[in-house]
Scaffold this motif. Structure first.
Motif, PDB file in Angstrom:
ATOM      1  N   GLY A 187       2.890  -8.900 -52.188  1.00 58.54           N
ATOM      2  CA  GLY A 187       3.182  -9.719 -53.360  1.00 58.54           C
ATOM      3  C   GLY A 187       4.257  -9.075 -54.218  1.00 58.54           C
ATOM      4  O   GLY A 187       5.175  -8.420 -53.724  1.00 58.54           O
ATOM      5  N   ASP A 188       4.156  -9.235 -55.523  1.00 58.97           N
ATOM      6  CA  ASP A 188       5.101  -8.606 -56.453  1.00 58.97           C
ATOM      7  C   ASP A 188       4.767  -7.113 -56.542  1.00 58.97           C
ATOM      8  O   ASP A 188       3.614  -6.740 -56.770  1.00 58.97           O
ATOM      9  CB  ASP A 188       5.003  -9.244 -57.834  1.00 58.97           C
ATOM     10  CG  ASP A 188       5.558 -10.656 -57.864  1.00 58.97           C
ATOM     11  OD1 ASP A 188       6.207 -11.067 -56.878  1.00 58.97           O
ATOM     12  OD2 ASP A 188       5.342 -11.364 -58.868  1.00 58.97           O
TER      13      ASP A 188
ATOM     14  N   GLY B  75       7.094 -10.161 -52.688  1.00 59.81           N
ATOM     15  CA  GLY B  75       7.719 -11.104 -53.607  1.00 59.81           C
ATOM     16  C   GLY B  75       8.823 -10.422 -54.404  1.00 59.81           C
ATOM     17  O   GLY B  75       9.781  -9.901 -53.847  1.00 59.81           O
TER      18      GLY B  75
ATOM     19  N   LYS C 157      12.443 -12.785 -55.411  1.00 62.63           N
ATOM     20  CA  LYS C 157      11.935 -12.917 -54.048  1.00 62.63           C
ATOM     21  C   LYS C 157      13.013 -13.379 -53.079  1.00 62.63           C
ATOM     22  O   LYS C 157      13.062 -12.935 -51.925  1.00 62.63           O
ATOM     23  CB  LYS C 157      10.750 -13.891 -54.044  1.00 62.63           C
ATOM     24  CG  LYS C 157      10.068 -14.034 -52.699  1.00 62.63           C
ATOM     25  CD  LYS C 157       8.846 -14.929 -52.799  1.00 62.63           C
ATOM     26  CE  LYS C 157       8.135 -15.038 -51.438  1.00 62.63           C
ATOM     27  NZ  LYS C 157       6.910 -15.875 -51.533  1.00 62.63           N
TER      28      LYS C 157
END
Length: 390
Positions: free
Chosen positions: A52-53, A134, A189
């Protein structure tokens, strides 16, 4: 030739000589570093998933971890980022154990390449071992962040949805030298998923010469991606404190003039007559504002008077630098009441880092509400953007 010019030229030549070995041998040293990484870098898994981030947080804390680092990590995880902590100094077993609950991974590496060397190793590890990555936020521990619990910087970054977003843009007449400052920036992203992103970090010029880090890493990075069609965003321009000056009362403007005399000693003599003037005189304000543009008062946002940087522009980052100008800024911050509502872990370090026993004032008794941070800010329009000023 005047003596000062001679000294300047000697320093310039010495600086250039110090860079020669890195310009010649830098690419080979980077390849050697990459070849030895498996033996020279220690990795530890944290409690969060590397997906993810992700926030690559570069630290150099050889004397032990600071409380404000954990404050930063809690903020990042609370905003949905998995931290990858990259340490350019060895960590004790105790510090590794303390970090693990707050991180996805911890990397211990030699201090080769300073911040950008650590950024590079962290990002390449992320690309090789992360899953469904991301955004990638990149920051270092030369700053306190966030200062206040109402920080919306990451929220703004997400709303902007730029391919590359930074805290401050150094805008120059020469666009190729306009760049985001490198203590806090983030990649979107879309960009992270491209070969351009990997190729940039894999081929980065790595050096342990600080001047070359600025010239070959920090300054060119923004234009490198902008020239390839990626969007660039930022929270502030370095000119924003000048816009905030317009909103000051006469007494507040006098505070800034007197502060500027101390942080910009080369212009102290020019400012001295205004520091002794009458701020209630409209002509005084007109002359000061005209002079402020010539002297570029507040040009560098992170050394601006706290009234501008924190009170008017609602900044959320403070430099830990020990240079006199930053020590003066911290003293002004505490004396002016801008510690009101500051995160306790940050405030404790701000109060003690300069070796001075500071006492906090009680601004609310003298002027209730003066230093409270408003939730809605008026918007000042410039030629190309809107600047919120309290």
């Amino acid at each position: 030739m005047p003596l000062w010019k001679l000294k300047r030229e000697v320093r310039r030549v010495a600086l250039q000589v110090s860079q020669v070995q890195w310009l010649v041998y830098g690419p080979a040293l980077r390849r050697i570093h990459d070849f030895r990484k498996a033996r020279r870098i220690r990795l530890h898994h944290g409690a969060h998933a590397l997906s993810g981030d992700v926030a690559v947080v570069l630290i150099y804390q050889p004397q032990g971890l600071s409380g404000s680092l954990f404050h930063t990590l809690r903020h990042l995880t609370g905003k949905g980022f998995a931290p990858l902590v990259v340490s350019n100094a060895p960590l004790s077993a105790e510090d590794v154990a303390r970090l693990k609950p707050h991180c996805a991974a911890i990397m211990e590496r030699p201090n080769y390449g300073y911040d950008f060397g650590g950024y590079r190793d962290g990002i390449l590890h992320l690309l090789d071992h992360g899953t469904e990555i991301g955004r990638v936020l990149v920051m270092n521990d030369s700053i306190w962040f966030p200062l206040y619990p109402d920080c919306d910087l990451i929220d703004r970054m997400r709303r902007a949805d730029d391919d590359l977003y930074g805290y401050v843009m150094n805008a120059r007449v020469n666009r190729h030298r306009s760049h985001l400052q490198s203590y806090f920036f983030a990649f979107g992203k879309r960009l992270v998923a491209t070969s351009d992103f990997r190729n940039y970090w894999a081929g980065l010029f790595v050096t342990s010469n600080k001047n070359l880090v600025i010239r070959r890493c920090e300054i060119p990075m923004t234009e490198h991606f902008r020239a390839r069609g990626y969007s660039i965003g930022y929270r502030y321009l370095i000119s924003d404190p000048m816009i905030a000056l317009r909103s000051l009362t006469p007494d507040e403007l006098m505070q800034v003039v007197r502060y500027q005399m101390r942080v910009d000693t080369s212009n102290a003599a020019t400012l001295a007559p205004y520091a002794a003037g009458d701020p209630a005189d409209p002509a005084w304000r007109t002359r000061v504002m005209a002079l402020a543009g010539d002297l570029k008062m507040g040009k560098y946002l992170l050394i601006a008077h706290p009234l501008l940087m924190l009170g008017k522009l609602r900044g959320q980052i403070l430099k830990k630098d020990r240079q006199p100008m930053y020590r003066l800024q911290r003293a002004e911050l505490l004396a002016g009441g801008f510690a009101e509502g500051m995160a306790p872990a940050v405030l404790e370090e701000v109060m003690t880092c300069d070796g001075v026993a500071h006492r906090l004032p009680r601004p609310l008794e003298a002027d209730p509400g003066r230093y409270l941070r408003p939730s809605v800010l008026p918007v000042h329009r410039t030629a190309d953007r809107e600047v919120e000023v309290a």
